[in-house]
Design an enzyme around this catalytic site. Sequence first.
Site, PDB file in Angstrom:
ATOM      1  N   SER A   1      -7.439 -27.915  26.338  1.00  0.00           N
ATOM      2  CA  SER A   1      -6.648 -28.614  27.360  1.00  0.00           C
ATOM      3  C   SER A   1      -7.426 -28.833  28.653  1.00  0.00           C
ATOM      4  CB  SER A   1      -5.384 -27.829  27.672  1.00  0.00           C
ATOM      5  OG  SER A   1      -4.561 -27.805  26.542  1.00  0.00           O
TER       6      SER A   1
ATOM      7  N   HIS B   1      -1.778 -23.212  34.869  1.00  0.00           N
ATOM      8  CA  HIS B   1      -2.244 -23.309  33.480  1.00  0.00           C
ATOM      9  C   HIS B   1      -3.253 -24.460  33.367  1.00  0.00           C
ATOM     10  CE1 HIS B   1      -1.655 -23.070  29.025  1.00  0.00           C
ATOM     11  NE2 HIS B   1      -1.432 -21.812  29.343  1.00  0.00           N
TER      12      HIS B   1
HETATM   13 ZN   LIG Z   1      -3.512 -25.492  22.878  1.00  0.00          ZN
END
Ligand SMILES: [Zn+2]
Length: 472
Positions: A86, A138
């Site tokens: 990500s 995150h």
């Molecule tokens: Zn992932």
Amino acid sequence: MLKTIKNIVIISMALFCFIGYSQTETKAKYVFLFIGDGMGASQIYTAEMYLNAKPGEIKVEPLLMNSFPVRTNMTNYSASSYVTTSCAAATAMSTGLKTNNGIIGKSPNQKIDYENISQKAKKAGFKVGILSSVMIDHATPASFYAHQNSRDMYYEISMELPNYNIDYFGGGGFHYPEGENGGQPNSYENAIKKGYTIANSHEEINKLKHGDEKIIAINPDMYPSGEFYWAIDKNEEALTLADFTKKGIEVMDNDKGFFMMVEGGKIDWACHGNDGVTMIHEVLALNEAVRVAYEFYKERPDETLIIVTADHETGSLYPGINYAMNPELLKYQKISVQEFKRKMTDLKNTNPEVSFNTLSDLIQEDFGLGNSEIGLTLDKDELSMLKLAYNAQFKKNNAVDADADYLDKNDVNSIAETAAYILNKKAGISWGSGDHSGTPVPVKVIGKGQEEFSEYFDNTDLPKKIQKLMGI
Ligand SMILES: [Zn+2]
């Protein structure tokens, strides 16, 4: 001669004014970038099958994002692998530059901080909002403001968050506000010192209004680790990603425009756990947030741009086993795997001697499994899989932690995961892995400059296209 020159001057001035006018008046002033973490074409399509699922009927109900006029795919390899994580993908989408898996907003050698689209948009006078259904520090949201050597440096990311005057953070909270082991200066207090207002109750969030700046709006009802509850578990009180998107528009709407990144972060988590139905509900929750932006777009179609895409696909999901799909069976799953795990843990604490038959009733209640009237009869193999999981969890005392990290694969043989696996299989969903895949991701676009996105492109081109349309 003089008259001719005068005419030329007048025409040139008129032309200059026209060009100047058209440049300022026709740019994409309000830009929404939706990122479904882990949302590949199969995740979207499975949700579309689910929406219309009726026994005996083969038809899908397209999601709003698939009604957008421009639909293409985008490559997403990172600097270190064909299969991205990500943070590398989000860094590419926010800075236009590749980095290695694991790094946030920095070069592969970790020596250069990349300038991201949020910083550029702020400099150009736009307001900026960063939203996520998972922790705001995150990987994906972090890549839109922070620069850190590792995505695991949650604390450092949360301390860096207030440094860029971003107008509105919405959704999840900080993962480790006092560091992973505690005892460090609180990152909420750090943000307040730097002029931010934390709104983390329904009342405070309701009170946020047009023109408010430097806001961190956090869902009052969510997991203690900082992410939203699962959409499938329908916590009535909890605010949704759509609510935070709506609030973001209300707070940031202004004549100079805004850039808003909205991440549906738990699609990826559900896919890592191969929990198909929970994944579908996360896709639908993101689609509802897209709907909020779409309503805004309808009021200002000439100045608004909406892009819906993903960082990568997760789980190598395939709809179809032996040429069949029975999506209507998925409707019998009423709970996320995580919350069913918790139910099992609670049950074990209160009634460690519980019989397999009692347990079977609970499985039937929440997954429909074992109910032959609805076509979910368990065969011998499936029954023995569930018994094996029951023995491991209740007789052999294998630990099952409902709150284990979503990347922790130690619980694969829990009753909850086994039930989800069986239901997925019966419905026709097969999973190739519990990891990311390197498949290009879908891109859906509507609004000002949509044609700019019509070809197959790379994720590093995404911010370049957006910036061009925003005039920055
Ligand atoms: Zn992932």
